[in-house]
Design a protein around this motif. Sequence first.
Motif, short mmCIF file in Angstrom:
data_model
loop_
_atom_site.label_atom_id
_atom_site.label_comp_id
_atom_site.label_asym_id
_atom_site.label_seq_id
_atom_site.Cartn_x
_atom_site.Cartn_y
_atom_site.Cartn_z
N GLY A 24 0.76 -1.10 0.12
CA GLY A 24 0.12 -0.07 0.01
C GLY A 24 0.64 1.46 -0.16
O GLY A 24 0.32 2.18 -0.38
N THR A 25 2.19 1.21 0.30
CA THR A 25 2.87 2.35 0.40
C THR A 25 3.95 2.42 -0.65
O THR A 25 4.57 3.43 -0.82
N ALA A 26 3.76 1.70 -1.88
CA ALA A 26 4.86 1.34 -2.78
C ALA A 26 4.89 2.74 -3.45
O ALA A 26 5.95 3.30 -3.81
N GLU A 27 3.69 3.08 -3.97
CA GLU A 27 3.48 4.20 -4.77
C GLU A 27 3.78 5.45 -3.90
O GLU A 27 4.70 6.43 -4.52
N TYR A 28 3.69 5.73 -2.61
CA TYR A 28 3.83 6.88 -1.96
C TYR A 28 5.58 6.78 -1.78
O TYR A 28 6.14 8.01 -2.09
N VAL A 29 6.13 5.99 -1.64
CA VAL A 29 7.58 5.72 -1.68
C VAL A 29 8.27 6.09 -2.67
O VAL A 29 9.18 6.85 -2.96
N ALA A 30 7.92 5.56 -3.85
CA ALA A 30 8.51 5.90 -5.15
C ALA A 30 8.22 7.40 -5.64
O ALA A 30 9.11 7.99 -6.02
N LEU A 31 7.02 7.71 -5.38
CA LEU A 31 6.79 9.34 -5.84
C LEU A 31 7.58 10.24 -4.74
O LEU A 31 8.01 11.20 -5.33
N SER A 32 7.54 9.88 -3.60
CA SER A 32 8.30 10.87 -2.62
C SER A 32 9.98 10.87 -3.08
O SER A 32 10.65 11.87 -3.02
N LEU A 33 10.57 9.73 -3.43
CA LEU A 33 12.08 9.50 -3.80
C LEU A 33 12.16 10.38 -5.28
O LEU A 33 13.37 10.97 -5.35
N LYS A 34 11.14 10.23 -5.93
CA LYS A 34 11.29 10.84 -7.21
C LYS A 34 11.20 12.56 -6.96
O LYS A 34 11.79 13.32 -7.45
N GLY A 35 10.21 12.82 -5.95
CA GLY A 35 10.33 14.27 -5.56
C GLY A 35 11.61 14.62 -4.96
O GLY A 35 11.96 15.79 -5.04
N TRP A 36 12.11 13.98 -4.25
CA TRP A 36 13.71 14.20 -3.73
C TRP A 36 14.78 14.08 -4.77
O TRP A 36 15.85 14.24 -4.34
N HIS A 37 14.57 13.74 -6.19
CA HIS A 37 15.35 13.63 -7.21
C HIS A 37 16.36 12.40 -6.97
O HIS A 37 17.53 12.47 -7.34
N ILE A 38 15.90 11.34 -6.13
CA ILE A 38 16.70 10.02 -6.26
C ILE A 38 15.65 8.86 -6.42
O ILE A 38 15.49 8.06 -5.65
N GLU A 39 15.14 9.05 -7.55
CA GLU A 39 14.13 8.04 -7.96
C GLU A 39 14.95 6.51 -8.13
O GLU A 39 14.15 5.56 -7.69
N SER A 40 15.96 6.51 -8.32
CA SER A 40 16.75 5.16 -8.61
C SER A 40 16.88 4.43 -7.01
O SER A 40 16.90 3.37 -7.07
N ALA A 41 16.71 5.24 -6.11
CA ALA A 41 16.56 4.62 -4.89
C ALA A 41 15.47 3.86 -4.76
O ALA A 41 15.63 2.66 -4.05
N PHE A 42 14.44 3.93 -5.31
CA PHE A 42 13.14 3.00 -5.26
C PHE A 42 13.48 1.73 -5.88
O PHE A 42 13.15 0.79 -5.55
N TYR A 43 14.40 1.82 -6.95
CA TYR A 43 14.70 0.48 -7.61
C TYR A 43 15.45 -0.31 -6.82
O TYR A 43 15.14 -1.68 -6.64
N TRP A 44 16.37 0.20 -6.07
CA TRP A 44 17.25 -0.62 -5.17
C TRP A 44 16.60 -1.07 -3.79
O TRP A 44 16.64 -2.08 -3.12
N TYR A 45 15.50 -0.25 -3.33
CA TYR A 45 14.42 -0.61 -2.32
C TYR A 45 13.56 -1.87 -2.73
O TYR A 45 13.67 -2.75 -1.74
#
Length: 424
Positions: A376-397
């Motif tokens: 349920g939090t996957a999309e929130y985490v992904a979009l938050s990391l994108k907003g912080w300009h570190i979207e690739s951190a979601f891939y590693w997560y």
Amino acid sequence: MALEAKRLRAIIGGSAGNLVEWYDWYAYSALSLYFSASFFPKGDPTAQLLNTSAVFAVGFFMRPIGAYVMGRYADRHGRKAGLAVSVALMCAGSLMIAFTPTYATIGLAAPILLLVARLLQGLSVGGEYGASATYLSEMATRRHRGFWSSFQYVTLIGGMLSALAVTLLLQAVFTKAQMDSFGWRIAFVLAAVLALGVYLLRRGLAETASFQALSADRPASGMAALWRAHPREFLLVGAITAGGSLAFYAYTTYMQKFLANTVGFSVQSATAIMTAALVVFMLVQPLFGALADRVGRKPMLLLFGIGGAIVSVPVFSALESVRTPGAAFAIVLVPLLLLAAYTSISALVKAELFPAHIRALGVAFPYAIGNAAFGGTAEYVALSLKGWHIESAFYWYVSAMLALTSVCFWLLPETRAASLIVED
């Protein structure tokens, strides 16, 4: 022949609720752009607050509650009874959404009624997984449990695709003004009709032999009993659900937004790519389920866990530079095919870990917790990391979570041989 026809009817009835559940979930998400202003006018801060609270309550609060309440109910009153109540709640919630007047007509009562409807559906969604997973697993023959249990995800994905098809059809038939006014309600009337049909089908289903074999003085099904007798299984189900749900949402619902927002495809192209990929994903579920009947559950789970941990970063990274829909479709299929090794048998593996008297609760409750916390939090985490300009951190997560989940897969017993579902 009559026995096989009866079993097939049971499999259809047991899995059909997932189609209604996911149809409604996707329809609500897709059509909220049209009806949000009808229930949550910008000028009323209380109505806006109710909007936020509804999303939170249903997504993160009601599912575990529904899993607990409905899991205990199915363990006490039967799988068939649990399935019927679950889909009846879906029907009631859809009808409420379809026929609730707008804020302009009844004021603050409008968003409150919408909130109640979503709470009812949250209870239903939370209980549906455990009840249907238990029923399908117990009704299938020992030799073909993987194959038959895979239809839970066939109907689940079918619900997603049905909602998409209905939304596109309504958009083609009605103008924007008509959609804002009444067009969106048609989708929820259809959801209620589908739920009613499934309810009538489930009322005529046979009860499972596993439940019928339970004695009247069987141990109670409850949280204390579940934790006391099966703490290891409880933790393992929650843990494998965490990784599996995160991957599911990352590779399906978030992937569509990723293709549009990050890769640069139009919304229409991203939708077309994911629709085609989800059709393939749906069709391969029985193939992977049948394969699990031949080679065992653990090899399939480890294929997903280890494979997903390896490919997640390369897949998302490769998609960033893709420019053609065909290439994007081919790359998206890689993690989805690995995911199918898990989704086709995930419910079955969980059901095979618990004895019959506490099976529905054992499947549903830790699943709901893992799903809410990580899926349920996957999309929130992904979009938050994108907003912080570190979207690739979601891939590693995603990759790291699947690596940890693989350890949990390794700790599982091979349930094909050690299943606690003893009846065919």
